[in-house]
Design an enzyme around this catalytic site. Sequence first.
Site, PDB file in Angstrom:
ATOM      1  N   ASN A 107       0.853  -1.189   0.000  1.00 27.50           N
ATOM      2  CA  ASN A 107       0.000   0.000   0.000  1.00 27.50           C
ATOM      3  C   ASN A 107       0.890   1.241   0.000  1.00 27.50           C
ATOM      4  OD1 ASN A 107      -2.489   1.522   0.333  1.00 27.50           O
ATOM      5  ND2 ASN A 107      -1.891   1.845   2.460  1.00 27.50           N
ATOM      6  N   HIS A 109       0.718   5.239   1.443  1.00 27.64           N
ATOM      7  CA  HIS A 109      -0.043   6.065   2.386  1.00 27.64           C
ATOM      8  C   HIS A 109       0.560   7.463   2.431  1.00 27.64           C
ATOM      9  CE1 HIS A 109      -2.535   7.052   5.829  1.00 27.64           C
ATOM     10  NE2 HIS A 109      -1.459   7.540   6.423  1.00 27.64           N
ATOM     11  N   SER A 136       4.591   7.065   2.295  1.00 23.73           N
ATOM     12  CA  SER A 136       5.235   5.798   2.673  1.00 23.73           C
ATOM     13  C   SER A 136       4.639   4.648   1.876  1.00 23.73           C
ATOM     14  CB  SER A 136       5.012   5.498   4.166  1.00 23.73           C
ATOM     15  OG  SER A 136       5.396   6.573   4.991  1.00 23.73           O
ATOM     16  N   ASP A 145      -2.545   0.767   8.271  1.00 27.83           N
ATOM     17  CA  ASP A 145      -1.368   1.570   7.916  1.00 27.83           C
ATOM     18  C   ASP A 145      -0.190   1.277   8.841  1.00 27.83           C
ATOM     19  OD1 ASP A 145      -2.808   2.834   5.861  1.00 27.83           O
ATOM     20  OD2 ASP A 145      -3.593   4.329   7.236  1.00 27.83           O
TER      21      ASP A 145
END
Length: 213
Positions: A107, A109, A136, A145
């Site tokens: 992912n 973020h 990030s 997260d």
Amino acid sequence: MKRIVVLISGNGSNLQAIIDACKLKKINGAIAAVFSNKPDAFGLERAREAEIPAHALTASQFADRAAFDRELMLEIDAYAPDLVVLAGYMRILSPEFVGHYAGRLINIHPSLLPKYPGLNTHRQVLENGDEVHGTSVHFVTEELDGGPVILQASVPVFEGDEEDDITARVQNQEHAIYPLVVSWFMDGRLEMRENSAWLDGSKLPPQGHAADE
């Protein structure tokens, strides 16, 4: 050819960056499919323009989050991906989904994690008077997260900045670092082990790879 599946919810600018990197052979792989939980997400149009299969699943079709994620997993697995990339996917994933793709789910973020997990990161930066912000890329775990960071990029915050200014600055960095991390994974250089990110056989620090080393 290694295969990537990308999940989106909106505009898909990071998806576009990965599509472009694949076309330029900067990524040793191809996007096999794109999925969205929003049928009107512009990112689906980006996928179609690139002749990538584009699919939408809406929450109203399913009894609960678990049922949604089970169907999503079935449809993703039909493409046998080596890596699943979250690119602005705005649904919280079930533990079953995260566990199913553990070690091959990443992912991006918009903050320098662990600072500002969750939503409205740019607003929080402005409200708190931060002078530095960033983005990030991390492996996904059950903690929101909270998975191990792979790579971060910082941007300055200037006096008089508004959210749109910061968003543009952060996205510019995202479009550079996300395809890079995908390429590391596709080349077999990157893995998650012992709840940490490892690059070229070395365990990365909590802030991820230091680009200037």
